[in-house]
Design an enzyme around this catalytic site. Structure first.
Site, PDB file in Angstrom:
ATOM      1  N   ASN A   1      11.958  -3.553  -8.598  1.00 56.48           N
ATOM      2  CA  ASN A   1      11.192  -3.228  -9.788  1.00 56.48           C
ATOM      3  C   ASN A   1      12.020  -3.434 -11.064  1.00 56.48           C
ATOM      4  OD1 ASN A   1       9.444  -1.926 -11.562  1.00 56.48           O
ATOM      5  ND2 ASN A   1       8.814  -0.460  -9.992  1.00 56.48           N
TER       6      ASN A   1
ATOM      7  N   GLU B   1      14.846  -8.517  -0.492  1.00 55.48           N
ATOM      8  CA  GLU B   1      15.427  -8.227   0.820  1.00 55.48           C
ATOM      9  C   GLU B   1      14.457  -8.721   1.886  1.00 55.48           C
ATOM     10  OE1 GLU B   1      18.047  -4.132   0.225  1.00 55.48           O
ATOM     11  OE2 GLU B   1      15.910  -3.933   0.641  1.00 55.48           O
TER      12      GLU B   1
ATOM     13  N   SER C   1       9.654   0.326   0.817  1.00 60.59           N
ATOM     14  CA  SER C   1      10.970   0.623   0.233  1.00 60.59           C
ATOM     15  C   SER C   1      11.967   1.042   1.291  1.00 60.59           C
ATOM     16  CB  SER C   1      10.857   1.781  -0.757  1.00 60.59           C
ATOM     17  OG  SER C   1       9.969   1.473  -1.773  1.00 60.59           O
TER      18      SER C   1
ATOM     19  N   ASN D   1      18.162   0.303  -1.439  1.00 60.63           N
ATOM     20  CA  ASN D   1      17.719   1.691  -1.592  1.00 60.63           C
ATOM     21  C   ASN D   1      18.646   2.651  -0.863  1.00 60.63           C
ATOM     22  OD1 ASN D   1      15.617   1.282  -3.318  1.00 60.63           O
ATOM     23  ND2 ASN D   1      14.051   1.188  -1.730  1.00 60.63           N
TER      24      ASN D   1
ATOM     25  N   VAL E   1       0.859  -1.195   0.000  1.00 59.72           N
ATOM     26  CA  VAL E   1       0.000   0.000   0.000  1.00 59.72           C
ATOM     27  C   VAL E   1       0.894   1.243   0.000  1.00 59.72           C
ATOM     28  CG1 VAL E   1      -1.880  -1.214   1.173  1.00 59.72           C
ATOM     29  CG2 VAL E   1      -0.239   0.077   2.545  1.00 59.72           C
TER      30      VAL E   1
ATOM     31  N   HIS F   1      11.020  -7.166   0.648  1.00 60.10           N
ATOM     32  CA  HIS F   1      11.128  -6.053  -0.293  1.00 60.10           C
ATOM     33  C   HIS F   1      11.540  -6.546  -1.686  1.00 60.10           C
ATOM     34  CE1 HIS F   1      13.268  -2.091  -1.497  1.00 60.10           C
ATOM     35  NE2 HIS F   1      12.017  -2.090  -1.884  1.00 60.10           N
TER      36      HIS F   1
HETATM   37  N1  3HC Z   1       8.086  -5.357 -16.522  1.00 58.33           N
HETATM   38  C1  3HC Z   1       8.090  -6.688 -16.613  1.00 58.33           C
HETATM   39  N2  3HC Z   1       9.022  -7.394 -17.286  1.00 58.33           N
HETATM   40  C2  3HC Z   1       9.992  -6.713 -17.910  1.00 58.33           C
HETATM   41  C3  3HC Z   1      10.054  -5.307 -17.868  1.00 58.33           C
HETATM   42  C4  3HC Z   1       9.051  -4.624 -17.132  1.00 58.33           C
HETATM   43  N3  3HC Z   1       9.050  -3.288 -16.996  1.00 58.33           N
HETATM   44  N4  3HC Z   1      11.120  -4.907 -18.591  1.00 58.33           N
HETATM   45  C5  3HC Z   1      11.714  -6.021 -19.061  1.00 58.33           C
HETATM   46  N5  3HC Z   1      11.038  -7.121 -18.656  1.00 58.33           N
HETATM   47  C6  3HC Z   1      11.392  -8.522 -18.896  1.00 58.33           C
HETATM   48  C7  3HC Z   1      11.397  -8.945 -20.334  1.00 58.33           C
HETATM   49  O1  3HC Z   1      10.160  -9.475 -20.726  1.00 58.33           O
HETATM   50  C8  3HC Z   1      12.473 -10.019 -20.366  1.00 58.33           C
HETATM   51  O2  3HC Z   1      11.940 -11.232 -19.899  1.00 58.33           O
HETATM   52  P1  3HC Z   1      12.465 -12.682 -20.466  1.00 58.33           P
HETATM   53  O3  3HC Z   1      13.907 -12.800 -20.073  1.00 58.33           O
HETATM   54  O4  3HC Z   1      11.557 -13.675 -19.800  1.00 58.33           O
HETATM   55  O5  3HC Z   1      12.295 -12.630 -21.946  1.00 58.33           O
HETATM   56  C9  3HC Z   1      13.477  -9.555 -19.322  1.00 58.33           C
HETATM   57  O6  3HC Z   1      12.752  -8.648 -18.486  1.00 58.33           O
HETATM   58  C10 3HC Z   1      14.642  -8.824 -19.949  1.00 58.33           C
HETATM   59  O7  3HC Z   1      14.096  -7.777 -20.681  1.00 58.33           O
HETATM   60  P2  3HC Z   1      14.772  -7.060 -21.921  1.00 58.33           P
HETATM   61  O8  3HC Z   1      15.808  -7.952 -22.513  1.00 58.33           O
HETATM   62  O9  3HC Z   1      13.734  -6.492 -22.803  1.00 58.33           O
HETATM   63  O10 3HC Z   1      15.328  -5.791 -21.223  1.00 58.33           O
HETATM   64  P3  3HC Z   1      16.687  -5.456 -20.599  1.00 58.33           P
HETATM   65  O11 3HC Z   1      17.735  -6.477 -20.841  1.00 58.33           O
HETATM   66  O12 3HC Z   1      16.904  -4.060 -21.030  1.00 58.33           O
HETATM   67  O13 3HC Z   1      16.366  -5.509 -19.040  1.00 58.33           O
HETATM   68  C11 3HC Z   1      15.680  -4.603 -16.976  1.00 58.33           C
HETATM   69  C12 3HC Z   1      15.374  -4.733 -18.456  1.00 58.33           C
HETATM   70  C13 3HC Z   1      15.631  -5.986 -16.351  1.00 58.33           C
HETATM   71  C14 3HC Z   1      14.615  -3.710 -16.377  1.00 58.33           C
HETATM   72  C15 3HC Z   1      17.126  -4.006 -16.801  1.00 58.33           C
HETATM   73  O14 3HC Z   1      17.226  -2.806 -17.515  1.00 58.33           O
HETATM   74  C16 3HC Z   1      17.489  -3.744 -15.354  1.00 58.33           C
HETATM   75  O15 3HC Z   1      17.921  -4.634 -14.638  1.00 58.33           O
HETATM   76  N6  3HC Z   1      17.363  -2.484 -14.919  1.00 58.33           N
HETATM   77  C17 3HC Z   1      17.650  -2.053 -13.519  1.00 58.33           C
HETATM   78  C18 3HC Z   1      16.407  -2.131 -12.715  1.00 58.33           C
HETATM   79  C19 3HC Z   1      16.656  -1.792 -11.263  1.00 58.33           C
HETATM   80  O16 3HC Z   1      17.662  -1.245 -10.852  1.00 58.33           O
HETATM   81  N7  3HC Z   1      15.669  -2.166 -10.417  1.00 58.33           N
HETATM   82  C20 3HC Z   1      15.734  -1.868  -8.971  1.00 58.33           C
HETATM   83  C21 3HC Z   1      15.292  -0.497  -8.676  1.00 58.33           C
HETATM   84  S1  3HC Z   1      15.169  -0.144  -6.957  1.00 58.33           S
HETATM   85  C22 3HC Z   1      13.673  -0.755  -6.477  1.00 58.33           C
HETATM   86  O17 3HC Z   1      12.922  -1.294  -7.229  1.00 58.33           O
HETATM   87  C23 3HC Z   1      13.345  -0.621  -5.031  1.00 58.33           C
HETATM   88  C24 3HC Z   1      12.059   0.164  -4.803  1.00 58.33           C
HETATM   89  O18 3HC Z   1      11.768   0.106  -3.414  1.00 58.33           O
HETATM   90  C25 3HC Z   1      12.164   1.586  -5.221  1.00 58.33           C
END
Ligand code: 3HC
Length: 407
Positions: free
Chosen positions: A143, A152, A119, A190, A90, A140
């Site tokens: 995304n 986590e 987060s 984070n 939420v 946790h």
């Molecule tokens: N939603 C769902 N699935 C997604 C997606 C999305 N937005 N973007 C990509 N995917 C899936 C694809 O379908 C693919 O799946 P598959 O292997 O089964 O075919 C897989 O992810 C890889 O996708 P792509 O090859 O198209 O894309 P990339 O290689 O560019 O990877 C990414 C995309 C995984 C998002 C990569 O760019 C990444 O790791 N980015 C960093 C994300 C990050 O740092 N996340 C943490 C943020 S902090 C957080 O979340 C904490 C919170 O509290 C704020």
């Protein structure tokens, strides 16, 4: 205790993704929200993730439907009478989270685990609002939750070891990598990401480089996406909220870049609102450029500061070193969490911040931070665990010992 049935409270994008992850592992899940539109959004998110697999030929349409049938969307607490775990997703306000846990206590069995996907907020504080703080824990996800491997697991002060063990096992059932992290604001990932994202925003608003240039430099360094692409994906409201909370807890070194507040006030929340640091679609934004000019002309931010990838990455490494000192997680878990939670790499290897510092040389990291501190302020001061190792000659790979040991 084995988890046979789960519930997620708070649909929306994150709730929908978590429900998808749970059903992908074959477990039934009740997905609850108070708003039909949010519930629809959560179901649409779960469906979209499965649909991508179907489109790629990784799953049949029948299997997709069978998985989706495991999700029971609801606006009430029907179905909560036999859930083994509830994950709340939420809005990030302690009062809302505490109110949700209070309601859940009335409808769930006593042994149900209450997990929070917060987060950054305090798990102990949430636990204290319930009659069973030993069953309250942080779980946790990152995304996009369907892709990122890390979860986590954060025990609060009163969380029992049994609850920790159950949630670790549950995360493994979901094919995730659980890492137990000691409670601190922002937990591990984070806490490390925020100084980096904040510094990227400072560099941008000070005119050190454009968003595109910064994103490109960071991808060249080894992150899978640049900080502005990432923040637009996460939601600037989420980033601003985590940033403000970490500032209130850690003080000056996390002082938020003023541009965050301006963007959030303007309703530029990232991809979900069609515009954030970038326009979606469109890229670099004239509106953001005008906001930056205003901040500069009113003297709210300095101008002409330097940009380098190190300006962003070394505060992250500095914070990781502090987490070592505070025993937030083991050295290996700190590195692994950043790899599994953010896709961090360096020099073509999937390694985390401490191993990266070892590769670069801790003496080089300390000297660079000292230069940045002279140029940009005390937030860059090298932390004690870094300086300590340099003084002891533990310089990293080149001396066989830094944070890690090398043969
Ligand atoms: N939603 C769902 N699935 C997604 C997606 C999305 N937005 N973007 C990509 N995917 C899936 C694809 O379908 C693919 O799946 P598959 O292997 O089964 O075919 C897989 O992810 C890889 O996708 P792509 O090859 O198209 O894309 P990339 O290689 O560019 O990877 C990414 C995309 C995984 C998002 C990569 O760019 C990444 O790791 N980015 C960093 C994300 C990050 O740092 N996340 C943490 C943020 S902090 C957080 O979340 C904490 C919170 O509290 C704020």
């Amino acid at each position: 205790m084995y988890i046979f049935k789960a519930a997620v409270v708070g649909a929306g994008t994150m709730g929908g993704e978590i429900a998808q992850v749970i059903t992908y592992a074959g477990l039934p899940v009740v997905l609850k929200d108070i708003d039909q539109a949010m519930l629809d959004r959560g179901m649409a998110k779960a469906r979209a993730i499965y649909q991508r697999r179907v489109d790629k030929g990784k799953m049949s349409a029948g299997d997709m439907q069978a998985k989706l049938d495991l999700i029971t969307p609801t606006l009430t607490y029907d179905g909560f009478e036999d859930v083994d775990i509830v994950i709340e997703a939420v809005p990030e306000q302690m009062s809302i989270k505490r109110a949700v846990f209070k309601e859940l206590e009335e409808v769930c069995p006593a042994e149900t685990i209450f997990a929070s996907n917060t987060s950054a907020l305090s798990i102990s504080e949430m636990g204290a609002a319930t009659r069973k703080p030993h069953k309250v824990i942080g779980m946790h996800f990152f995304n996009p939750a369907s892709v990122m491997k890390l979860v986590e697991v954060i025990p609060g002060l009163d969380t029992s070891q049994e609850t920790v063990d159950d949630v670790v096992m549950f995360a493994e059932t979901l094919r995730k990598i659980p890492v137990v992290v000691q409670e601190c604001p922002g937990f591990l990932v984070n806490r490390l990401l925020m100084p980096y994202l904040n510094e990227a925003t400072k560099a941008l608003e000070e005119g050190a480089a454009t968003a595109t240039e910064i994103d490109q430099a960071i991808v060249a360094w080894g992150m899978p996406m640049g900080p502005f692409t990432l923040m637009d994906m996460l939601g600037l409201d989420v980033c601003a909220h985590v940033g403000a909370y970490l500032y209130s807890e850690y003080g000056e070194r996390m002082s938020p870049a003023p541009l965050f507040a301006k963007l959030v006030e303007a309703g530029r929340l990232g991809e979900k609102s069609g515009a954030g640091f970038y326009d979606h679609p469109g890229g670099e934004s004239e509106t953001v450029a005008a906001m930056i000019r205003e901040l500069q002309e009113s003297g709210q931010v300095p101008t002409g500061t330097p940009f380098s990838a190190e300006r962003l990455m070394f505060p992250l490494i500095n914070e990781a070193a502090l987490c070592v000192q505070e025993n937030i997680a083991s050295l290996t878990d700190i590195d692994m969490s950043m790899v599994a939670g953010t896709g961090m790499t360096y020099g073509g290897e999937r390694i985390g911040p401490l191993a990266i510092a070892d590769k670069i040389g801790l003496d080089v990291v300390v000297a660079t931070l000292e230069t940045l501190a002279e140029q940009l302020g005390p937030r860059f001061r090298p932390s004690r665990p870094l300086k300590l190792r340099v003084r002891a000659g533990h310089l990293g790979v080149k001396t066989g010992k830094g944070f890690h040991e090398y043969a």
